[in-house]
Design a protein around this motif. Sequence first.
Motif, mmCIF file in Angstrom:
data_model
loop_
_atom_site.group_PDB
_atom_site.id
_atom_site.type_symbol
_atom_site.label_atom_id
_atom_site.label_comp_id
_atom_site.label_asym_id
_atom_site.label_seq_id
_atom_site.Cartn_x
_atom_site.Cartn_y
_atom_site.Cartn_z
ATOM 1 N N GLY A 87 1.171 -6.956 1.795
ATOM 2 C CA GLY A 87 2.351 -6.416 1.130
ATOM 3 C C GLY A 87 2.850 -5.127 1.733
ATOM 4 N N SER A 98 8.237 -3.575 3.233
ATOM 5 C CA SER A 98 7.231 -4.556 2.850
ATOM 6 C C SER A 98 7.048 -5.587 3.947
ATOM 7 C CB SER A 98 7.651 -5.244 1.551
ATOM 8 O OG SER A 98 6.799 -6.320 1.253
ATOM 9 N N ASP A 108 5.646 -8.756 3.501
ATOM 10 C CA ASP A 108 6.052 -10.050 2.947
ATOM 11 C C ASP A 108 5.454 -11.243 3.689
ATOM 12 O OD1 ASP A 108 7.579 -8.346 1.422
ATOM 13 O OD2 ASP A 108 9.490 -8.910 2.327
ATOM 14 N N PRO A 146 8.622 -10.999 -1.583
ATOM 15 C CA PRO A 146 8.424 -9.564 -1.401
ATOM 16 C C PRO A 146 7.131 -9.052 -2.020
ATOM 17 C CG PRO A 146 10.108 -9.982 -3.062
ATOM 18 C CD PRO A 146 9.794 -11.292 -2.436
ATOM 19 N N ASP A 147 6.417 -8.214 -1.251
ATOM 20 C CA ASP A 147 5.189 -7.551 -1.703
ATOM 21 C C ASP A 147 4.121 -8.532 -2.192
ATOM 22 O OD1 ASP A 147 6.091 -4.743 -1.386
ATOM 23 O OD2 ASP A 147 7.526 -5.306 -2.942
ATOM 24 N N TYR A 197 0.582 -10.018 -3.061
ATOM 25 C CA TYR A 197 -0.648 -9.323 -3.440
ATOM 26 C C TYR A 197 -1.798 -10.306 -3.636
ATOM 27 C CZ TYR A 197 -3.616 -5.794 -5.683
ATOM 28 O OH TYR A 197 -4.642 -4.930 -5.979
ATOM 29 N N ASN A 207 3.831 -12.698 -5.534
ATOM 30 C CA ASN A 207 4.663 -11.684 -4.893
ATOM 31 C C ASN A 207 5.124 -10.680 -5.944
ATOM 32 O OD1 ASN A 207 4.695 -13.238 -2.343
ATOM 33 N ND2 ASN A 207 5.946 -14.676 -3.514
ATOM 34 N N ASP A 220 7.182 -5.128 -5.771
ATOM 35 C CA ASP A 220 7.022 -3.708 -6.089
ATOM 36 C C ASP A 220 7.162 -3.433 -7.582
ATOM 37 O OD1 ASP A 220 6.388 -1.138 -5.266
ATOM 38 O OD2 ASP A 220 8.472 -0.536 -5.050
#
Length: 272
Positions: free
Chosen positions: A168, A174, A176, A205-206, A208, A223, A226
Amino acid sequence: TVDAATDTIYASNNSLPDIDVFNGATCDATRRSGCASLAEIPMPDSAAAMGAIDDTTDTLYASDSYGTEVAVINIATCNATDISGCADRPRTIDVGAEPGSPVLNPATDTLYLPFGTSADRIAVINAATCNAEVGTGCGQRPADIDVGEGTFVLGVSATTDTIYAPSGGITGPSADTVAIISGVACNGTDHSGCGHVAATVQVGPDPYGVAVSDATDTVYVANDADGEVPGTLSMINESTCNGSSTAGCGGTMTTMGIGRGPHLVVVDGSAD
């Protein structure tokens, strides 16, 4: 971490330097009379990064996330029915700064875990020589894999011998992405292939958390975005995107919208 064989729950303590041990047979959704901690496993710091259980050696692996070591815990003598060994100081493996949750490939007896101040490396450990029964290899120097910053959680497929590592990012934009790593030549006894990743997959996005369902050939990636907007769940087809076959790793993966700030993913193997 839950050990189904003994119905024992091992829980990281965010305030005290220990792992608490609970009896799942007397503490569940319908019975809460037996929910007090039975014992505590000593750790150097609080907030241990809980990890994998090796059923063949009765070993729980958990990282000291504020330190540099992975604890090798004997759960044959520390479980819901036998707490005689819970107070013993576990064996340890020195990995590197800020180790995360370990995952195990039981087919190769290999432990993988993220570490580093930027969470941009993965340690590769031979679990066959360092477990609750055998300690000869606990002084080993693990191999490591370079990955993107912000790799906090790993997924492993025993079927395809593949490690999935979401990145991430930490600083800057980011990443991604998810790194696809082959364990065929990057495992506890063979480090020759640890110098590169097989492919990189674009997700939401991001990213984890990640979980692998070998039963449905699906890798689920949470994802986080954020935490600012509703998150997403990406799905990778592991039959066409794995360490040995990367034909399906290109393009953007199938993604569905979910709630805000998703972190961890868990797959129930008893039901698709």
